[in-house]
Write a protein that holds these residues in place. Structure first.
Motif, short mmCIF file in Angstrom:
data_model
loop_
_atom_site.label_atom_id
_atom_site.label_comp_id
_atom_site.label_asym_id
_atom_site.label_seq_id
_atom_site.Cartn_x
_atom_site.Cartn_y
_atom_site.Cartn_z
N TYR A 1 0.82 -1.21 0.00
CA TYR A 1 0.00 0.00 0.00
C TYR A 1 0.86 1.26 0.00
N VAL A 2 0.17 2.38 -0.25
CA VAL A 2 0.80 3.69 -0.17
C VAL A 2 0.01 4.48 0.87
N ARG A 3 0.73 5.16 1.78
CA ARG A 3 0.08 5.93 2.84
C ARG A 3 0.23 7.42 2.55
N PHE A 4 -0.89 8.11 2.67
CA PHE A 4 -0.92 9.55 2.51
C PHE A 4 -1.43 10.17 3.80
N LYS A 5 -1.03 11.43 4.04
CA LYS A 5 -1.41 12.08 5.30
C LYS A 5 -1.79 13.53 5.02
N LYS A 6 -2.78 14.00 5.76
CA LYS A 6 -3.22 15.39 5.69
C LYS A 6 -3.53 15.83 7.11
N GLN A 7 -3.21 17.09 7.42
CA GLN A 7 -3.45 17.56 8.78
C GLN A 7 -4.09 18.94 8.74
N ASP A 8 -5.17 19.07 9.50
CA ASP A 8 -5.76 20.37 9.81
C ASP A 8 -6.08 20.33 11.30
N GLU A 9 -7.32 20.48 11.68
CA GLU A 9 -7.69 20.32 13.08
C GLU A 9 -7.49 18.86 13.51
N TYR A 10 -7.67 17.96 12.56
CA TYR A 10 -7.48 16.53 12.77
C TYR A 10 -6.36 16.05 11.85
N ILE A 11 -5.88 14.84 12.10
CA ILE A 11 -4.90 14.21 11.22
C ILE A 11 -5.61 13.10 10.47
N TYR A 12 -5.58 13.17 9.15
CA TYR A 12 -6.17 12.15 8.29
C TYR A 12 -5.04 11.32 7.71
#
Length: 164
Positions: free
Chosen positions: A92-103
């Motif tokens: 798999y490939v993991r992607f990350k995004k962060q604002d008020e929460y971490i996705y």
């Protein structure tokens, strides 16, 4: 003397005993309310993060996915959605995004076999009728570094032939 015996009522000791018993019951009941409020707040926060995770997964799965999961369109699409590549393994490939929460989302490279209307599997090739393959996704939502919610879904990759 007869008059005193005929008067009915409670003595001071009986009234005080009743007040003590009622006070004990009242204190016991009052300790439950703060616990109920705390439980309701935690439940509401959990439901909020579950809904956020579902909404984010809907945004990801409803995007137009063309080409091969190993191609540049895969990373370009995730970048368009605001994600940065964090990790790549064989599976798999993991992607990350962060604002008020971490996705954090894991996108599986291998196609998920599925059965079409004729009862035949697609063997992870593009379906000849719809030109679609399915790839498993796993979204985790963190709040204050703690896993708060997670959800699973599939991305529908369409062949480049459909896109053109």
């Amino acid at each position: 003397m007869n008059k005193l015996k005929s008067q009915q009522g409670l003595t001071l000791v009986e009234v005080l005993a009743a007040l003590v018993i009622l006070g004990i019951v009242f204190v016991g009941i009052m300790t439950v309310f703060p616990q109920m409020t705390l439980f309701n707040n935690k439940t509401e926060a959990k439901l909020d993060t579950m809904n956020l995770a579902r909404q984010e997964m809907a945004n990801i799965t409803n995007a137009d996915w063309f080409g091969n999961i190993e191609g540049t369109s895969f990373e370009n699409q995730m970048t368009t959605l605001g994600y940065a590549k964090e990790l790549e393994t064989l599976e798999y490939v993991r992607f990350k995004k962060q604002d008020e929460y971490i996705y954090e989302i894991d996108l599986w490279k291998s196609c998920t076999e599925f059965v079409d209307e004729d009862g035949e599997g697609n063997e992870c090739k593009f379906d000849t009728n719809t030109q679609v393959r399915l790839h498993q996704t796993h979204l985790k939502l963190y709040k204050q570094e703690l896993l708060s919610s997670e959800t699973f879904s599939y991305i529908r990759f369409r062949s480049n032939e459909v896109a053109n």
